[in-house]
Scaffold this motif. Structure first.
Motif, PDB file in Angstrom:
ATOM      1  N   LYS A  64       0.728  -1.292   0.104  1.00  0.00           N
ATOM      2  CA  LYS A  64       0.029  -0.060  -0.112  1.00  0.00           C
ATOM      3  C   LYS A  64       1.019   1.219  -0.044  1.00  0.00           C
ATOM      4  CE  LYS A  64      -3.907  -1.815   2.617  1.00  0.00           C
ATOM      5  NZ  LYS A  64      -4.960  -1.798   3.687  1.00  0.00           N
ATOM      6  N   TRP A 114       1.516   2.231  -3.545  1.00  0.00           N
ATOM      7  CA  TRP A 114       0.090   2.929  -4.254  1.00  0.00           C
ATOM      8  C   TRP A 114      -0.542   3.965  -3.751  1.00  0.00           C
ATOM      9  CZ3 TRP A 114      -2.067   0.166  -8.585  1.00  0.00           C
ATOM     10  CH2 TRP A 114      -1.659  -1.229  -8.529  1.00  0.00           C
ATOM     11  N   LEU A 115      -0.506   4.173  -2.385  1.00  0.00           N
ATOM     12  CA  LEU A 115      -1.369   5.396  -1.913  1.00  0.00           C
ATOM     13  C   LEU A 115      -0.897   6.716  -1.882  1.00  0.00           C
ATOM     14  CD1 LEU A 115      -2.663   3.616   1.792  1.00  0.00           C
ATOM     15  CD2 LEU A 115      -3.738   4.497  -0.245  1.00  0.00           C
ATOM     16  N   ASP A 157      -7.151   4.931   2.013  1.00  0.00           N
ATOM     17  CA  ASP A 157      -6.704   3.481   2.144  1.00  0.00           C
ATOM     18  C   ASP A 157      -6.848   2.787   0.987  1.00  0.00           C
ATOM     19  OD1 ASP A 157      -5.627   1.048   3.576  1.00  0.00           O
ATOM     20  OD2 ASP A 157      -7.311   0.956   4.981  1.00  0.00           O
ATOM     21  N   MET A 158      -6.370   1.626   1.010  1.00  0.00           N
ATOM     22  CA  MET A 158      -6.559   0.581  -0.390  1.00  0.00           C
ATOM     23  C   MET A 158      -7.012  -0.737   0.049  1.00  0.00           C
ATOM     24  SD  MET A 158      -3.410  -0.434  -2.864  1.00  0.00           S
ATOM     25  CE  MET A 158      -3.554  -1.555  -4.042  1.00  0.00           C
ATOM     26  N   TYR A 159      -7.856  -1.202  -0.763  1.00  0.00           N
ATOM     27  CA  TYR A 159      -8.208  -2.623  -0.374  1.00  0.00           C
ATOM     28  C   TYR A 159      -7.999  -3.170  -1.748  1.00  0.00           C
ATOM     29  CZ  TYR A 159     -10.532  -0.269   3.282  1.00  0.00           C
ATOM     30  OH  TYR A 159     -11.063   0.420   4.507  1.00  0.00           O
ATOM     31  N   PHE A 211     -10.172   1.755  -3.643  1.00  0.00           N
ATOM     32  CA  PHE A 211      -9.538   2.666  -2.543  1.00  0.00           C
ATOM     33  C   PHE A 211     -10.685   3.672  -1.952  1.00  0.00           C
ATOM     34  CE2 PHE A 211      -6.375   2.340  -6.114  1.00  0.00           C
ATOM     35  CZ  PHE A 211      -5.249   2.520  -5.252  1.00  0.00           C
TER      36      PHE A 211
END
Length: 291
Positions: A6, A9-10, A251-253, A268
């Motif tokens: 994450k 990516w975030l 946040d990322m899932y 996200f």
């Protein structure tokens, strides 16, 4: 099996989330007052009185009672997207940015629409003027509403002056149909104004992210309400120190090798809120439907 990182990516979502070219960047940044999905603000108490030619000593002392407000921030979730080999995408900056961009733009657009709505007056008051245009010519551009004119904009600018609003920091969200009316009314004047992206004392953003108003009573239509025959289009303004925006909890899932979608699922979310901070220095020009 290794997962996605994450931390890689975030930043693509968080950094420069509000572009400098967006009207949202004009409001106060309230990120520092966020905590675990809430925005904590202090409503300033009354200003002290000024004593003229004082003859009483010592000068009186008064305590300013600030009022705390704890506001829950809205949650924004992107729809999940499916990708083939997300780990490979993560390792390639160009591919990763391509995936992130779609989610970031969707979040930015939704957040800006909320700001455009909340940074407008709910109704006409002494400190939040809503001027309903219900006379004059029909717009020859959209052929539905009364035409928007420079005179209406000058009237609004004068109302700002009467409220002693600072001239620096007045932001106008000009509806595209209204911008077209001004071009039609006087193209040369329009060109001269937009050499500096300003009109009178307003810095101008042309955007359709302004709320609808009821053309009969001048009240703002509820957010997300269905279209009604009394709806009218509006251009709005705000003073940049009278509004603010906060964002947090990005946040990322993800789910790798999803058996149903035969790929890697990514989504996200974030928390955010945009709101007026003073209850004044907002305004609107509403053009109702021509009868």
């Amino acid at each position: 099996m290794a997962g996605l990182n994450k931390e890689i990516w975030l930043p693509g979502i968080e950094e420069q989330f509000i572009p400098d070219t967006s009207f949202v960047a004009e409001g106060r940044n309230l990120d520092a007052w966020t905590d675990n999905g809430f925005l904590n603000l202090q409503e300033a108490g009354l200003n002290p009185e000024v004593i003229e030619n004082n003859e009483v000593w010592p000068i009186p002392i008064v305590r300013r009672e600030d009022i705390p407000h704890k506001l829950e921030m809205k949650r924004f979730d992107t729809e999940n997207t499916v990708h083939i080999n997300a780990i490979e995408v993560e390792e390639a900056a160009g591919k990763r940015e391509s995936v992130i961009r779609g989610h970031r733009v969707s979040l930015q657009t939704k957040f800006a629409k909320m700001a455009g709505y909340n940074w407008s007056p709910a109704k006409n008051t002494e400190n939040t003027p809503v001027n309903v245009v219900s006379t004059g010519n029909k717009s020859s551009i959209n052929n539905t509403y009364y035409a928007f004119t420079y005179e209406e904009l000058l009237k609004l600018d004068t109302q700002c002056n009467l409220m002693d609003m600072p001239t620096e920091g007045r932001i106008l969200l000009l509806h595209p149909w209204h911008a077209a009316d001004l071009r039609k009314q006087d193209l040369e004047m329009y060109k001269s104004f937009f050499n500096g992206s300003s009109m009178f004392n307003f810095k101008v953003y042309i955007t359709a992210m302004t709320p609808r108003y009821n053309g009969e009573n001048g009240q703002r239509v509820a957010y997300g309400a269905p279209v009604n025959s009394t709806d009218a289009i509006a251009s709005t303004f705000f003073y940049k120190e009278a509004v603010g925006a906060a964002k947090s909890n990005f946040d990322m899932y993800y789910r790798l090798n999803d058996p149903e979608y035969r790929g890697d699922v990514i989504g996200f979310n974030m928390r955010g809120l945009a709101l007026p901070t003073t209850g004044k220095y907002l305004g609107a020009i509403v053009t109702k439907k021509h009868e």
